[in-house]
Design a protein around this motif. Sequence first.
Motif, short mmCIF file in Angstrom:
data_model
loop_
_atom_site.label_atom_id
_atom_site.label_comp_id
_atom_site.label_asym_id
_atom_site.label_seq_id
_atom_site.Cartn_x
_atom_site.Cartn_y
_atom_site.Cartn_z
N ASP A 1 40.56 46.70 36.99
CA ASP A 1 40.52 45.40 37.64
C ASP A 1 40.63 45.57 39.16
N GLN B 1 38.09 44.22 42.04
CA GLN B 1 38.53 43.43 43.18
C GLN B 1 38.16 44.11 44.51
N VAL C 1 41.96 38.96 30.52
CA VAL C 1 42.94 39.81 29.86
C VAL C 1 42.56 40.08 28.41
N ALA D 1 42.65 36.85 35.97
CA ALA D 1 42.35 38.10 35.26
C ALA D 1 41.77 37.77 33.89
#
Length: 162
Positions: A143, A147, A62, A60
């Motif tokens: 996110d 994905q 972040v 990720a």
Amino acid sequence: MRVARDHLYSVSPEALFGTFTDEAALLAKHKALGSRDIVIHRCQVSPEKAEVDFSREVPAEVPSMFKRFIQPWNAVRQTEHWQHNSVGYHAALSLDIKGVPAAITGTLHIEPVDDGCINHIVLTIECSIPLVGGKLAKFIADDAKRQMRDEYEYLSALLATS
């Protein structure tokens, strides 16, 4: 927060279902999508249902404001309970991101359409942390959208060559 997507494929519902419930296909897909340490805990398939339980580490990017909740690599455990019926395949799913104070649940529904099938995906992300909970849920949702897009592109390419 709710995220919904419809992904259209030019293969049968059975062919798409196979990509979600075959151990080798699961390992290949998640490796290709950047996950590491992928472990299939359970993958049992019968004509009427399937139980899939696997874990992986997912990268990720972040933002600094979430670094105390989310790491650059996160351990994710995913379970899917599939049922086959007259209108296709339906799964209830849950994702547990270790150490992240959010609950992610959802459904997948694969149904036949002219010249293929469609996968209806719905995810619900809940985070009860005061003040930043809504922003954290939105980050996770964004996110998840990325994905889902990456998985759709991977599966579309894979299924086009089979």
